[in-house]
Scaffold this active site. Structure first.
Site, PDB file in Angstrom:
ATOM      1  N   CYS A 102      60.125 -64.717  64.281  1.00 25.38           N
ATOM      2  CA  CYS A 102      61.018 -63.974  65.168  1.00 25.38           C
ATOM      3  C   CYS A 102      62.454 -64.281  64.757  1.00 25.38           C
ATOM      4  CB  CYS A 102      60.785 -64.421  66.613  1.00 25.38           C
ATOM      5  SG  CYS A 102      61.875 -63.653  67.804  1.00 25.38           S
ATOM      6  N   GLN A 156      67.423 -59.226  72.292  1.00 27.78           N
ATOM      7  CA  GLN A 156      67.846 -60.207  71.290  1.00 27.78           C
ATOM      8  C   GLN A 156      69.316 -60.073  70.925  1.00 27.78           C
ATOM      9  OE1 GLN A 156      64.283 -59.121  68.757  1.00 27.78           O
ATOM     10  NE2 GLN A 156      64.592 -61.246  68.144  1.00 27.78           N
TER      11      GLN A 156
END
Ligand code: NI
Length: 170
Positions: free
Chosen positions: A93, A53
């Site tokens: 998320c 990420q």
């Protein structure tokens, strides 16, 4: 000294689809990256973050499901040894900001990983921590929680996020 924060990639950024590589040696740089990831996660705020990420494609995830941010966990090269049961929860998320959808996960897991000193450890987890670890491990394989949704729902989400991102750039 404050730890500099990292930029979190957002869906549908294709870099989130990268399969992360195994970490051969746990160096000081890896430990420092884990600390930066924890700082970034707490700041967001979130309960888990995968290196994928933050555009680092190595197998490293961090989690902290405690309310006081006093239980940071670092997993290097995490591997699921066992998963039992099935539980459905609303997941979100940091790479899909503002969206929460129902996803099925194992209820209890046994995971093996290296810690920040490069030592092997095993951890049994259930509840929110088990869900968090499974979600973050998915990121290392280029998988997002939206992949568990119907194609129509995912497409809708994609459109909404692209619109949000366009507005943010203006
Ligand atoms: Ni995530």
């Amino acid at each position: 000294m404050t730890t500099p924060l990292l930029t979190i990639l957002e869906f549908p950024d294709v870099r989130l689809r990268t399969k992360a590589a195994t970490i051969q040696t746990v160096t000081r740089d890896i430990a420092a990256l884990a600390d930066q990831m924890l700082a970034t996660m707490y700041h967001a705020p979130g309960i888990g973050l995968a290196a994928t990420q933050v555009n680092v494609h190595q197998r490293l995830i961090v989690c902290d499901v405690s309310e006081d941010h006093q239980s940071p966990l670092i997993f290097i090269n995490p591997r699921l040894i066992e998963g039992v049961g099935s539980i459905e929860t609303q997941e979100g998320c940091l790479s899909v900001p503002g969206f929460y959808e129902s996803v099925f996960r194992h209820e209890k897991i046994l995971v093996e990983a290296l810690d920040r000193d490069g030592e092997v450890f095993q951890l049994e987890a259930d509840g929110l921590l088990a869900i968090c670890i499974q979600h973050e491990m998915d990121h290392l394989d280029g998988k997002l929680f939206v992949d568990y949704l119907s194609p129509a729902k995912r497409q809708l989400l994609r459109k909404k996020l692209l619109k949000q991102q366009k507005l943010q750039r203006q």
